[in-house]
Write an enzyme that holds these catalytic residues in place. Structure first.
Site, PDB file in Angstrom:
ATOM      1  N   HIS A  66       1.117  -1.326  -0.029  1.00  0.00           N
ATOM      2  CA  HIS A  66      -0.002   0.259   0.242  1.00  0.00           C
ATOM      3  C   HIS A  66       1.009   1.408  -0.091  1.00  0.00           C
ATOM      4  O   HIS A  66       0.553   2.017  -0.579  1.00  0.00           O
ATOM      5  CB  HIS A  66      -1.006  -0.042   0.872  1.00  0.00           C
ATOM      6  CG  HIS A  66      -1.791  -0.835   1.394  1.00  0.00           C
ATOM      7  ND1 HIS A  66      -3.546  -0.616   1.493  1.00  0.00           N
ATOM      8  CD2 HIS A  66      -2.187  -2.769   0.370  1.00  0.00           C
ATOM      9  CE1 HIS A  66      -4.379  -1.972   1.339  1.00  0.00           C
ATOM     10  NE2 HIS A  66      -3.852  -2.569   0.637  1.00  0.00           N
ATOM     11  N   ASP A  67       1.814   1.303   0.185  1.00  0.00           N
ATOM     12  CA  ASP A  67       3.073   2.055   0.825  1.00  0.00           C
ATOM     13  C   ASP A  67       3.543   3.096  -0.967  1.00  0.00           C
ATOM     14  O   ASP A  67       3.140   4.176  -1.816  1.00  0.00           O
ATOM     15  CB  ASP A  67       3.971   2.254   1.536  1.00  0.00           C
ATOM     16  CG  ASP A  67       4.745   3.640   1.850  1.00  0.00           C
ATOM     17  OD1 ASP A  67       4.796   4.194   1.589  1.00  0.00           O
ATOM     18  OD2 ASP A  67       6.346   3.307   1.505  1.00  0.00           O
ATOM     19  N   VAL A  70       1.138   4.100  -3.876  1.00  0.00           N
ATOM     20  CA  VAL A  70       0.892   5.855  -3.509  1.00  0.00           C
ATOM     21  C   VAL A  70       2.525   6.599  -3.250  1.00  0.00           C
ATOM     22  O   VAL A  70       3.360   6.425  -2.383  1.00  0.00           O
ATOM     23  CB  VAL A  70       0.171   5.694  -2.091  1.00  0.00           C
ATOM     24  CG1 VAL A  70      -0.205   7.326  -1.878  1.00  0.00           C
ATOM     25  CG2 VAL A  70      -0.788   5.432  -2.126  1.00  0.00           C
ATOM     26  N   GLY A  72       4.862   6.606  -4.327  1.00  0.00           N
ATOM     27  CA  GLY A  72       5.890   4.917  -4.530  1.00  0.00           C
ATOM     28  C   GLY A  72       6.281   4.514  -2.519  1.00  0.00           C
ATOM     29  O   GLY A  72       5.595   5.073  -2.469  1.00  0.00           O
ATOM     30  N   ASP A  74       7.676   5.097  -0.313  1.00  0.00           N
ATOM     31  CA  ASP A  74       8.662   6.890   0.887  1.00  0.00           C
ATOM     32  C   ASP A  74       7.642   6.640   1.852  1.00  0.00           C
ATOM     33  O   ASP A  74       7.888   7.807   2.697  1.00  0.00           O
ATOM     34  CB  ASP A  74       8.274   7.520   0.112  1.00  0.00           C
ATOM     35  CG  ASP A  74       6.084   8.222  -0.236  1.00  0.00           C
ATOM     36  OD1 ASP A  74       5.618   6.950   0.474  1.00  0.00           O
ATOM     37  OD2 ASP A  74       5.366   9.104  -0.485  1.00  0.00           O
ATOM     38  N   PRO A 162      -5.709  -1.093  -5.467  1.00  0.00           N
ATOM     39  CA  PRO A 162      -6.821  -1.795  -6.025  1.00  0.00           C
ATOM     40  C   PRO A 162      -6.953  -2.519  -4.730  1.00  0.00           C
ATOM     41  O   PRO A 162      -6.652  -3.338  -3.424  1.00  0.00           O
ATOM     42  CB  PRO A 162      -5.754  -3.626  -6.449  1.00  0.00           C
ATOM     43  CG  PRO A 162      -4.102  -2.421  -6.684  1.00  0.00           C
ATOM     44  CD  PRO A 162      -4.267  -1.603  -5.716  1.00  0.00           C
ATOM     45  N   ASP A 237      -5.493 -18.206   2.212  1.00  0.00           N
ATOM     46  CA  ASP A 237      -5.445 -19.511   1.507  1.00  0.00           C
ATOM     47  C   ASP A 237      -5.422 -20.687   2.541  1.00  0.00           C
ATOM     48  O   ASP A 237      -5.757 -20.574   3.964  1.00  0.00           O
ATOM     49  CB  ASP A 237      -4.530 -19.393   0.238  1.00  0.00           C
ATOM     50  CG  ASP A 237      -3.253 -19.405   1.458  1.00  0.00           C
ATOM     51  OD1 ASP A 237      -2.822 -20.361   2.652  1.00  0.00           O
ATOM     52  OD2 ASP A 237      -1.866 -19.804   0.167  1.00  0.00           O
ATOM     53  N   THR A 239      -3.079 -22.574   3.979  1.00  0.00           N
ATOM     54  CA  THR A 239      -1.565 -22.397   4.880  1.00  0.00           C
ATOM     55  C   THR A 239      -1.514 -20.940   4.761  1.00  0.00           C
ATOM     56  O   THR A 239      -0.547 -20.569   4.727  1.00  0.00           O
ATOM     57  CB  THR A 239      -0.656 -23.029   4.224  1.00  0.00           C
ATOM     58  OG1 THR A 239       0.154 -22.173   3.156  1.00  0.00           O
ATOM     59  CG2 THR A 239      -1.483 -24.133   3.977  1.00  0.00           C
ATOM     60  N   ASP A 244       3.865 -20.414   0.658  1.00  0.00           N
ATOM     61  CA  ASP A 244       3.821 -21.310  -0.531  1.00  0.00           C
ATOM     62  C   ASP A 244       3.077 -20.902  -1.362  1.00  0.00           C
ATOM     63  O   ASP A 244       2.644 -19.639  -1.506  1.00  0.00           O
ATOM     64  CB  ASP A 244       3.158 -22.392  -0.182  1.00  0.00           C
ATOM     65  CG  ASP A 244       1.705 -22.244   0.842  1.00  0.00           C
ATOM     66  OD1 ASP A 244       1.443 -21.797   0.764  1.00  0.00           O
ATOM     67  OD2 ASP A 244       2.059 -23.480   1.898  1.00  0.00           O
TER      68      ASP A 244
END
Length: 316
Positions: A66-67, A70, A72, A74, A162, A237, A239, A244
């Site tokens: 997420h960083d 937005v 780059g 930073d 996203p 998922d 696991t 994996d």
């Protein structure tokens, strides 16, 4: 056939060449003299955090994604809101983000060893890498020298990260805007090999979508009712505490938790690569490590840009 060790040595050499060419201002040895133990400090602090709660590996990895999406990589996501400053933490995609206290702990330990030297942006990158590695995933040699932003953008966080309901075409466009191609997008989605998701983000999928395994949907409905229970958790998922290729096996079996997961295997352009990753963990690990190094180099601040924050939550 080459050994797995040989494969990863070769992969790391390619990664090193890629990172050097993609951003010559970043270097794997940037802190060799100024803070030679920084990687070990991050590694040990992450080990302690994961011993308390393995899910934190996924949480830190998500913070890093997420960083970087937005402005780059930073460390903008780490800034707290103040009376005169609106950061990214309260943007819609970040309201369920967590793990900030782990970054604070790493920063405290790094500052004790090397005051005013290592950026929060580099700490976040190294912590994300350690989260993946310590949960069984590949190790990419991230180059360092990022500096910290003095600004952040809640509006960009709301529009450029996203979401769990995104369609494939939207995801392809959003990743392309960051310089990441469709294959890199699909392998980076493998970050959902670890961690858990909130009911709010998959409720519509388990009650209203057809491309879902019925028994999987029934299992998820047991803890995610049609109304209420929005913050109830389910594994991304089968696991969730081990990095994996099970995530891709789940997609092939129509057991993707989020809508934005299952779109990678739904009769579209990414089906073949999902199937390949589901049967070849070495391929997945190599591609994931490469894509993570590339993502970690999205428009970093370097040189005299930005600053080295004393506290990751506030500008100096």
């Amino acid at each position: 056939m080459a050994s797995l060790t040989h494969f990863f040595l070769l992969a790391l050499s390619v990664l090193s060449l890629f990172a050097s060419s993609s951003n010559a201002q970043l270097s794997p040895n940037f802190y060799a003299r100024s803070c030679p133990n920084v990687r070990a400090i991050v590694r040990n602090t992450m080990r302690q955090a994961l011993a308390r709660e393995a899910r934190l590996g996924a949480s830190i990895l998500r913070l890093f994604f997420h960083d970087c999406f937005v402005n780059g990589c930073d460390a903008g996501i780490l800034l707290d809101d103040t009376a005169s400053f609106t950061g990214e933490k309260n943007a819609g995609p970040n309201q369920s983000a967590r793990g900030y206290e782990v970054i604070d702990a790493i920063k405290t330990n790094v500052e004790a060893a090397c005051r005013g030297t290592v950026s929060c942006a580099d700490i976040l990158a190294l912590a994300a890498q350690e989260g993946v590695t310590q949960l069984g995933g590949p190790h990419g040699q991230y180059h360092l020298a990022r500096r910290d932003a003095r600004t952040a953008s809640q509006s960009k966080a709301n529009s450029e990260i996203p979401g769990p309901s995104s369609e494939l075409s939207t995801l392809i466009s959003m990743f392309a805007a960051k310089g990441l191609n469709a294959r890199e997008m699909t392998v980076l989605s493998g970050a959902h090999s670890i961690g858990q998701g909130q009911c709010n983000f998959f409720r519509n999928r388990i009650y209203n979508e057809n491309n879902i395994d019925p028994s999987f949907a029934a299992t998820r409905r047991a803890t995610c009712p049609r109304t209420g229970g929005g913050i109830n958790l389910a594994p991304l998922d089968f696991t969730p505490n081990r990095f994996d290729n099970t995530y891709y096996k789940d997609l092939v079996n129509r057991r993707g938790l989020f809508h934005s997961d299952q779109v990678f295997f739904n009769g579209g352009s990414q089906d073949a690569i999902v199937r390949a990753y589901s049967t070849n963990s070495v391929l997945f690990f190599g591609d994931f490590a490469f894509a993570m190094v590339k993502m970690s180099s999205i428009t970093p601040l370097t040189g005299s840009q930005g600053e080295i924050r004393k506290d990751c939550r506030v500008v100096n």
